[in-house]
Scaffold this active site. Sequence first.
Site, mmCIF file in Angstrom:
data_model
loop_
_atom_site.group_PDB
_atom_site.id
_atom_site.type_symbol
_atom_site.label_atom_id
_atom_site.label_comp_id
_atom_site.label_asym_id
_atom_site.label_seq_id
_atom_site.Cartn_x
_atom_site.Cartn_y
_atom_site.Cartn_z
ATOM 1 N N GLY A 11 9.584 -7.035 -21.715
ATOM 2 C CA GLY A 11 9.713 -7.981 -22.686
ATOM 3 C C GLY A 11 11.232 -8.312 -23.302
ATOM 4 O O GLY A 11 11.738 -7.607 -23.533
ATOM 5 N N ARG A 72 9.134 -7.696 -14.889
ATOM 6 C CA ARG A 72 8.409 -6.462 -14.805
ATOM 7 C C ARG A 72 8.478 -6.114 -13.217
ATOM 8 O O ARG A 72 8.278 -7.230 -12.611
ATOM 9 C CB ARG A 72 7.158 -6.482 -15.502
ATOM 10 C CG ARG A 72 7.131 -6.463 -16.787
ATOM 11 C CD ARG A 72 5.913 -6.388 -17.654
ATOM 12 N NE ARG A 72 6.170 -6.404 -19.178
ATOM 13 C CZ ARG A 72 6.110 -7.278 -20.116
ATOM 14 N NH1 ARG A 72 5.651 -8.600 -19.642
ATOM 15 N NH2 ARG A 72 6.443 -7.282 -21.343
ATOM 16 N N ASP A 103 9.697 1.373 -23.643
ATOM 17 C CA ASP A 103 9.169 2.802 -23.149
ATOM 18 C C ASP A 103 8.948 2.529 -21.422
ATOM 19 O O ASP A 103 9.333 3.655 -20.822
ATOM 20 C CB ASP A 103 7.931 3.186 -23.717
ATOM 21 C CG ASP A 103 7.666 3.759 -25.076
ATOM 22 O OD1 ASP A 103 9.046 4.276 -25.425
ATOM 23 O OD2 ASP A 103 6.945 4.192 -25.667
ATOM 24 N N THR A 125 13.135 -4.002 -28.012
ATOM 25 C CA THR A 125 11.802 -4.659 -28.047
ATOM 26 C C THR A 125 11.442 -5.112 -29.416
ATOM 27 O O THR A 125 11.810 -4.532 -30.344
ATOM 28 C CB THR A 125 10.721 -3.712 -27.833
ATOM 29 O OG1 THR A 125 9.228 -4.228 -27.925
ATOM 30 C CG2 THR A 125 10.624 -2.418 -28.156
ATOM 31 N N ASP A 127 8.723 -5.255 -30.858
ATOM 32 C CA ASP A 127 7.658 -4.474 -31.417
ATOM 33 C C ASP A 127 7.934 -3.211 -32.454
ATOM 34 O O ASP A 127 7.367 -2.860 -33.034
ATOM 35 C CB ASP A 127 6.464 -4.101 -30.463
ATOM 36 C CG ASP A 127 5.994 -5.079 -29.799
ATOM 37 O OD1 ASP A 127 6.028 -6.298 -30.276
ATOM 38 O OD2 ASP A 127 5.120 -4.802 -28.735
ATOM 39 N N ASP A 129 8.188 -0.462 -31.076
ATOM 40 C CA ASP A 129 7.112 0.730 -30.996
ATOM 41 C C ASP A 129 7.748 1.790 -30.211
ATOM 42 O O ASP A 129 6.799 2.216 -29.262
ATOM 43 C CB ASP A 129 5.863 0.060 -30.227
ATOM 44 C CG ASP A 129 6.375 -0.604 -29.078
ATOM 45 O OD1 ASP A 129 7.439 -0.686 -28.730
ATOM 46 O OD2 ASP A 129 5.385 -0.871 -28.229
ATOM 47 N N ARG A 171 1.128 -5.335 -29.442
ATOM 48 C CA ARG A 171 -0.141 -4.940 -28.776
ATOM 49 C C ARG A 171 -0.470 -3.606 -28.928
ATOM 50 O O ARG A 171 -1.470 -3.145 -29.029
ATOM 51 C CB ARG A 171 0.239 -5.033 -27.251
ATOM 52 C CG ARG A 171 -0.966 -5.157 -26.241
ATOM 53 C CD ARG A 171 -0.776 -5.786 -24.861
ATOM 54 N NE ARG A 171 0.545 -5.492 -24.294
ATOM 55 C CZ ARG A 171 1.125 -6.420 -23.303
ATOM 56 N NH1 ARG A 171 0.378 -7.266 -22.887
ATOM 57 N NH2 ARG A 171 2.442 -6.289 -22.941
HETATM 58 P P1 ADP Z 1 8.895 -2.383 -21.731
HETATM 59 O O1 ADP Z 1 9.972 -1.771 -20.997
HETATM 60 O O2 ADP Z 1 9.080 -3.232 -22.756
HETATM 61 O O3 ADP Z 1 7.821 -1.108 -22.083
HETATM 62 P P2 ADP Z 1 6.945 -2.345 -19.438
HETATM 63 O O4 ADP Z 1 6.242 -1.279 -19.788
HETATM 64 O O5 ADP Z 1 6.525 -3.588 -18.821
HETATM 65 O O6 ADP Z 1 7.889 -3.065 -20.599
HETATM 66 O O7 ADP Z 1 8.065 -1.876 -18.149
HETATM 67 C C1 ADP Z 1 9.085 -2.560 -17.737
HETATM 68 C C2 ADP Z 1 9.274 -2.081 -16.146
HETATM 69 O O8 ADP Z 1 9.699 -0.631 -16.464
HETATM 70 C C3 ADP Z 1 7.857 -2.207 -15.495
HETATM 71 O O9 ADP Z 1 7.952 -3.446 -14.889
HETATM 72 C C4 ADP Z 1 8.659 -1.250 -14.310
HETATM 73 O O10 ADP Z 1 9.392 -1.699 -13.513
HETATM 74 C C5 ADP Z 1 9.101 -0.103 -15.116
HETATM 75 N N1 ADP Z 1 8.285 1.014 -15.464
HETATM 76 C C6 ADP Z 1 7.260 0.931 -16.275
HETATM 77 N N2 ADP Z 1 6.405 2.030 -16.134
HETATM 78 C C7 ADP Z 1 7.138 2.870 -15.381
HETATM 79 C C8 ADP Z 1 6.804 4.116 -14.764
HETATM 80 N N3 ADP Z 1 5.864 4.903 -15.409
HETATM 81 N N4 ADP Z 1 7.396 4.565 -13.921
HETATM 82 C C9 ADP Z 1 8.607 3.996 -13.341
HETATM 83 N N5 ADP Z 1 9.288 2.498 -13.779
HETATM 84 C C10 ADP Z 1 8.314 2.099 -14.817
HETATM 85 O O1 F6P Z 2 6.466 -6.049 -26.058
HETATM 86 C C1 F6P Z 2 6.656 -7.220 -26.676
HETATM 87 C C2 F6P Z 2 5.693 -8.147 -26.317
HETATM 88 O O2 F6P Z 2 6.173 -9.127 -27.045
HETATM 89 C C3 F6P Z 2 4.287 -7.627 -27.140
HETATM 90 O O3 F6P Z 2 4.266 -7.758 -28.590
HETATM 91 C C4 F6P Z 2 3.321 -8.582 -26.414
HETATM 92 O O4 F6P Z 2 2.238 -7.810 -26.488
HETATM 93 C C5 F6P Z 2 3.934 -8.513 -24.980
HETATM 94 O O5 F6P Z 2 5.170 -8.482 -25.164
HETATM 95 C C6 F6P Z 2 3.691 -9.842 -24.378
HETATM 96 O O6 F6P Z 2 3.972 -9.758 -23.203
HETATM 97 P P1 F6P Z 2 4.227 -10.884 -22.283
HETATM 98 O O7 F6P Z 2 5.717 -11.272 -22.247
HETATM 99 O O8 F6P Z 2 3.928 -10.479 -20.950
HETATM 100 O O9 F6P Z 2 3.257 -12.087 -22.522
#
Ligand code: ADP
Ligand code: F6P
Length: 319
Positions: A11, A72, A103, A125, A127, A129, A171
């Site tokens: 995000g 993503r 994360d 982010t 959040d 978090d 979330r």
């Molecule tokens: P955020 O980085 O905000 O937590 P996501 O959880 O959607 O957002 O993760 C962002 C991107 O990081 C994912 O679309 C993917 O490309 C990569 N990613 C997430 N989890 C993993 C994982 N377990 N191993 C490798 N890449 C990951």
């Molecule tokens: O992680 C940031 C965040 O804005 C969360 O607070 C929310 O749950 C999520 O991303 C929403 O993601 P999307 O952009 O996929 O709607």
Amino acid sequence: MKRIGVLTSGGDAPGMNAAVRAVTRAALGKGYEVVGIQRGYNGLLNGETINLGARDVSNIIHHGGTMLYTARCKEFKDWEYVEKAKARCDELGLVGIVVIGGDGSFRGAADLSKAGVPCIGIPGTIDNDISCTDYTIGYDTAMNTAMEMVDKLRDTAMSHDRCSIVEVMGRNAGWIALNVGTAVGAMAIITQEVPYSIDDIIAKMEASKKDKKQHFIILVSEGVGNSEALAKEIEAKTGIESRATILGHVQRGGSPTVRDRVAASEMGYYAVNLLDQGIGNRVVAMRDNKIVDFDIKEALSMKKPFDENLYKIANEISF
Ligand code: ADP
Ligand code: F6P
């Protein structure tokens, strides 16, 4: 020529641009070329890259969103694609990549580091978090946006003697709800971290109503949700007209605050220093207002305790 890559992933968050600028300028200052990788890990796999010179990151420090776009990329969870990304990095001549995200993005950065491309994560982010850091880029701006929105909702709730139930993002974490709820003097703050009872909240509202309180604000974290149902329940049980508002993605936009721009600048600069020392597989974090770094896996295994004291204070001074 030595080259450093930079990408934003997951995000978007206000301040990501300030971080891209800091990474770019810090790397240029150390004699690197900088490659901007667009749309997160997707761009790395597809070869969507741009060269970033000093002027390419001019005039972005004050803009929300991310000039590198974000996405993503599900495939990145498969090792096969991590290896493809490593090959792409070799083609591009990258000595390392700065990954700005949450994360999930750090998990990808850990995998890519394991495959031989040193990566440094920067927490971005709204959040807040990410456990290893007290602060994540975007959090302050998002909270201020949400606070301004709730201030506006208060005008209309007050005029109609209503209860305004406001759902804010988060979330997996209730940090925005907790702080915005405190900042607007909410009657109740409902988050996933702290057990709550709707009946207790209603009893508190009834007592305050007897003491001439005429309008109410309740903050709900996205992870708890159900704000429409809560509005109906409160209205049915108290007779106080209630409206739910889900603030949604408005919280992710807008010009970053001072705090976000400064944190992004410090963290971006720090990340490049690590790569320049040949260090990878680390996450940059803020601890007690100091910038530090952790091993990515270690950072991902940490736990951040919720601020129950602030929660208690907010509750005890709203009646
Ligand atoms: P955020 O980085 O905000 O937590 P996501 O959880 O959607 O957002 O993760 C962002 C991107 O990081 C994912 O679309 C993917 O490309 C990569 N990613 C997430 N989890 C993993 C994982 N377990 N191993 C490798 N890449 C990951
Ligand atoms: O992680 C940031 C965040 O804005 C969360 O607070 C929310 O749950 C999520 O991303 C929403 O993601 P999307 O952009 O996929 O709607």
